[in-house]
Scaffold this motif. Structure first.
Motif, PDB file in Angstrom:
ATOM      1  N   ILE A   6       0.122  -4.785   5.541  1.00  9.99           N
ATOM      2  CA  ILE A   6       0.927  -4.582   4.338  1.00  9.99           C
ATOM      3  C   ILE A   6       1.563  -3.195   4.431  1.00  9.99           C
ATOM      4  O   ILE A   6       0.873  -2.206   4.698  1.00  9.99           O
ATOM      5  N   ILE A   7       2.868  -3.113   4.207  1.00 12.02           N
ATOM      6  CA  ILE A   7       3.591  -1.845   4.264  1.00 12.02           C
ATOM      7  C   ILE A   7       3.981  -1.422   2.852  1.00 12.02           C
ATOM      8  O   ILE A   7       4.583  -2.202   2.103  1.00 12.02           O
ATOM      9  N   LEU A   8       3.653  -0.182   2.489  1.00 11.47           N
ATOM     10  CA  LEU A   8       4.018   0.368   1.180  1.00 11.47           C
ATOM     11  C   LEU A   8       4.908   1.580   1.396  1.00 11.47           C
ATOM     12  O   LEU A   8       4.437   2.656   1.791  1.00 11.47           O
ATOM     13  N   LEU A  19      -1.912  -0.618  -5.388  1.00 15.87           N
ATOM     14  CA  LEU A  19      -1.681  -1.648  -4.377  1.00 15.87           C
ATOM     15  C   LEU A  19      -2.533  -1.404  -3.126  1.00 15.87           C
ATOM     16  O   LEU A  19      -3.140  -2.332  -2.581  1.00 15.87           O
ATOM     17  N   ALA A  20      -2.580  -0.155  -2.679  1.00 14.94           N
ATOM     18  CA  ALA A  20      -3.375   0.166  -1.496  1.00 14.94           C
ATOM     19  C   ALA A  20      -4.851  -0.128  -1.736  1.00 14.94           C
ATOM     20  O   ALA A  20      -5.540  -0.682  -0.869  1.00 14.94           O
ATOM     21  N   GLU A  21      -5.341   0.228  -2.911  1.00 12.23           N
ATOM     22  CA  GLU A  21      -6.739  -0.011  -3.245  1.00 12.23           C
ATOM     23  C   GLU A  21      -7.052  -1.502  -3.255  1.00 12.23           C
ATOM     24  O   GLU A  21      -8.123  -1.935  -2.821  1.00 12.23           O
ATOM     25  N   HIS A  22      -6.106  -2.297  -3.751  1.00 12.88           N
ATOM     26  CA  HIS A  22      -6.314  -3.743  -3.812  1.00 12.88           C
ATOM     27  C   HIS A  22      -6.309  -4.381  -2.424  1.00 12.88           C
ATOM     28  O   HIS A  22      -7.211  -5.163  -2.084  1.00 12.88           O
ATOM     29  N   TYR A  23      -5.296  -4.048  -1.627  1.00 13.12           N
ATOM     30  CA  TYR A  23      -5.112  -4.752  -0.365  1.00 13.12           C
ATOM     31  C   TYR A  23      -6.037  -4.276   0.751  1.00 13.12           C
ATOM     32  O   TYR A  23      -6.180  -4.960   1.772  1.00 13.12           O
ATOM     33  N   LYS A  24      -6.679  -3.140   0.578  1.00 16.88           N
ATOM     34  CA  LYS A  24      -7.518  -2.632   1.673  1.00 16.88           C
ATOM     35  C   LYS A  24      -8.691  -3.558   1.977  1.00 16.88           C
ATOM     36  O   LYS A  24      -9.213  -3.553   3.097  1.00 16.88           O
ATOM     37  N   TYR A  25      -9.081  -4.387   1.015  1.00 18.83           N
ATOM     38  CA  TYR A  25     -10.245  -5.245   1.217  1.00 18.83           C
ATOM     39  C   TYR A  25      -9.931  -6.501   2.006  1.00 18.83           C
ATOM     40  O   TYR A  25     -10.792  -7.044   2.698  1.00 18.83           O
ATOM     41  N   VAL A  30      -3.322  -1.318   5.985  1.00 14.94           N
ATOM     42  CA  VAL A  30      -2.373  -0.973   4.925  1.00 14.94           C
ATOM     43  C   VAL A  30      -1.683   0.318   5.343  1.00 14.94           C
ATOM     44  O   VAL A  30      -2.348   1.334   5.578  1.00 14.94           O
ATOM     45  N   ILE A  31      -0.365   0.263   5.480  1.00 18.81           N
ATOM     46  CA  ILE A  31       0.390   1.425   5.949  1.00 18.81           C
ATOM     47  C   ILE A  31       1.276   1.957   4.827  1.00 18.81           C
ATOM     48  O   ILE A  31       2.078   1.218   4.257  1.00 18.81           O
ATOM     49  N   ILE A  32       1.103   3.232   4.527  1.00 19.16           N
ATOM     50  CA  ILE A  32       1.910   3.905   3.513  1.00 19.16           C
ATOM     51  C   ILE A  32       2.950   4.773   4.205  1.00 19.16           C
ATOM     52  O   ILE A  32       2.610   5.598   5.063  1.00 19.16           O
ATOM     53  N   LEU A  33       4.206   4.593   3.850  1.00 24.91           N
ATOM     54  CA  LEU A  33       5.273   5.468   4.341  1.00 24.91           C
ATOM     55  C   LEU A  33       5.480   6.563   3.306  1.00 24.91           C
ATOM     56  O   LEU A  33       5.859   6.284   2.170  1.00 24.91           O
ATOM     57  N   SER A  34       5.225   7.798   3.698  1.00 28.77           N
ATOM     58  CA  SER A  34       5.228   8.911   2.758  1.00 28.77           C
ATOM     59  C   SER A  34       5.993  10.102   3.336  1.00 28.77           C
ATOM     60  O   SER A  34       6.041  10.290   4.554  1.00 28.77           O
ATOM     61  N   ARG A  35       6.551  10.906   2.457  1.00 26.96           N
ATOM     62  CA  ARG A  35       7.233  12.131   2.893  1.00 26.96           C
ATOM     63  C   ARG A  35       6.236  13.234   3.249  1.00 26.96           C
ATOM     64  O   ARG A  35       6.602  14.217   3.889  1.00 26.96           O
ATOM     65  N   LYS A  36       5.001  13.075   2.790  1.00 32.45           N
ATOM     66  CA  LYS A  36       3.980  14.089   3.051  1.00 32.45           C
ATOM     67  C   LYS A  36       2.810  13.459   3.808  1.00 32.45           C
ATOM     68  O   LYS A  36       2.387  12.347   3.487  1.00 32.45           O
ATOM     69  N   PRO A  37       2.276  14.164   4.797  1.00 33.79           N
ATOM     70  CA  PRO A  37       1.125  13.619   5.536  1.00 33.79           C
ATOM     71  C   PRO A  37      -0.101  13.508   4.643  1.00 33.79           C
ATOM     72  O   PRO A  37      -0.315  14.325   3.750  1.00 33.79           O
ATOM     73  N   GLN A  38      -0.868  12.468   4.872  1.00 33.86           N
ATOM     74  CA  GLN A  38      -2.094  12.237   4.119  1.00 33.86           C
ATOM     75  C   GLN A  38      -3.207  11.871   5.101  1.00 33.86           C
ATOM     76  O   GLN A  38      -2.955  11.318   6.172  1.00 33.86           O
ATOM     77  N   THR A  39      -4.429  12.170   4.727  1.00 30.50           N
ATOM     78  CA  THR A  39      -5.571  11.805   5.554  1.00 30.50           C
ATOM     79  C   THR A  39      -5.793  10.295   5.478  1.00 30.50           C
ATOM     80  O   THR A  39      -5.817   9.728   4.384  1.00 30.50           O
ATOM     81  N   LYS A  45      -3.547   3.747   6.302  1.00 30.55           N
ATOM     82  CA  LYS A  45      -2.959   4.763   7.182  1.00 30.55           C
ATOM     83  C   LYS A  45      -1.619   5.238   6.605  1.00 30.55           C
ATOM     84  O   LYS A  45      -0.834   4.432   6.113  1.00 30.55           O
ATOM     85  N   THR A  46      -1.394   6.542   6.670  1.00 27.35           N
ATOM     86  CA  THR A  46      -0.140   7.111   6.176  1.00 27.35           C
ATOM     87  C   THR A  46       0.724   7.560   7.342  1.00 27.35           C
ATOM     88  O   THR A  46       0.257   8.259   8.242  1.00 27.35           O
TER      89      THR A  46
END
Length: 308
Positions: A6-8, A19-25, A30-39, A45-46
């Protein structure tokens, strides 16, 4: 059901976190596209992107079950020329870029949901607005919605189903409108705003999450959908429900002139409060989608019971 990927896009806000919390199970990744790096957290995964240019992140969309685009500058600001330009570009540029990426993939996402807004409809106090008979309004915020949807649908993606989800005010735990309204109530300012007769269309954040998965499982549904609870209510009734839930018996009302002064001081627009958004989810209901929270009183109590 187990999903592969799933791509967010723009998934660090209120809805993205839910959404990430729901789909992780039930999803391998689950891939998040973000302007800022996240752990990275487990299978969440970000990847860093700027929403404007291609990068290594693009190949991660290959073979995804679903892409959800949530990008867009918060409209809770004054509509200066600079802010207007940023509000539009922060929606159009990522949508255009994602369209190019999806078009070039060998195995593109099966479903692409683009966040849209229920504010596209006119100020309505006479009857509800749905996808079939609703009337498009006028003004800056409506033009943003029109440009956004046009940009989304004009890219042809024959192997990827598209849904523009016109989302109303989202009620959630720690972000968005609800915490601000609760603070007003608790400080004694929780009366109606304006004349209180404007309708408020709302939706529990978990019903938005549930809707995305329902859409993934119903490949016959595409196009524009209203994602809003089936029972909108007037501002005066919403504030009454909030006061009741918080155990506050009385709240001072805020007339329109006071709201305008306050909006200038805190850097927002009174339209966000005074526009009557009477929007109903006709297509979802006709297709059999069942909301977990149909009434505002139940949604508010649920959120307050788990708010941290």
């Amino acid at each position: 059901m187990k999903y592969k990927k799933i791509i967010l896009a723009g998934g660090n806000g209120q809805l993205g976190k839910a959404l990430a919390e729901h789909y992780k199970y039930d999803t391998d990744e689950v891939i998040i596209l973000s302007r800022k790096p996240q752990t990275d957290k487990g299978n969440i995964k970000t990847l860093v992107w700027d929403g404007r240019t291609m990068g290594d992140w693009a190949k991660e969309l290959e073979g995804a079950d679903m892409l959800i685009n949530l990008c867009g500058k918060n409209v809770n600001c004054r509509y200066t020329q600079k802010n207007q330009e940023e509000i539009i570009s922060s929606r159009v540029e990522p949508t255009t870029l994602l369209g190019k990426v999806v078009d070039g993939l060998m195995i593109p996402p099966k479903l692409w949901i683009n966040a849209a807004s229920a504010t596209i409809y006119r100020h309505a106090e006479d009857h509800p607005q749905d996808e079939e008979t609703g009337e498009i309004g006028y003004g800056f915020s409506i033009e943003v919605c029109k440009i956004w949807e046009k940009n989304f649908f004009e890219t042809e993606t024959p192997n990827t189903r598209k849904v523009a989800l016109r989302i109303s005010i989202v009620l959630g735990r720690n972000e968005g409108a609800l915490p601000r309204l609760i603070n007003l109530v608790k400080t004694g300012m929780g009366g109606h705003q304006g004349d209180g007769q404007q309708y408020v269309s709302w939706v529990h954040e978990q019903d938005v999450v549930k809707c995305t998965e329902w859409l993934l499982q119903h490949p016959e549904i595409k196009g524009v959908l209203n994602c809003t609870a089936p029972n909108p209510l007037k501002n005066t009734d919403l504030m009454k429900e909030l006061r009741h839930a918080c155990g506050v018996p009385f709240g001072l009302p805020a007339p329109a002139w006071m709201l305008e002064m306050g909006a200038m001081l805190i850097g927002t627009e009174t339209e966000l409060i005074l526009k009557s958004r009477w929007v109903v989810p006709k297509r979802l209901l006709d297709a059999g989608f069942q909301f977990q929270f149909e009434k505002a009183e139940h949604a508010i109590k649920d959120i307050l019971s788990i708010r941290i």
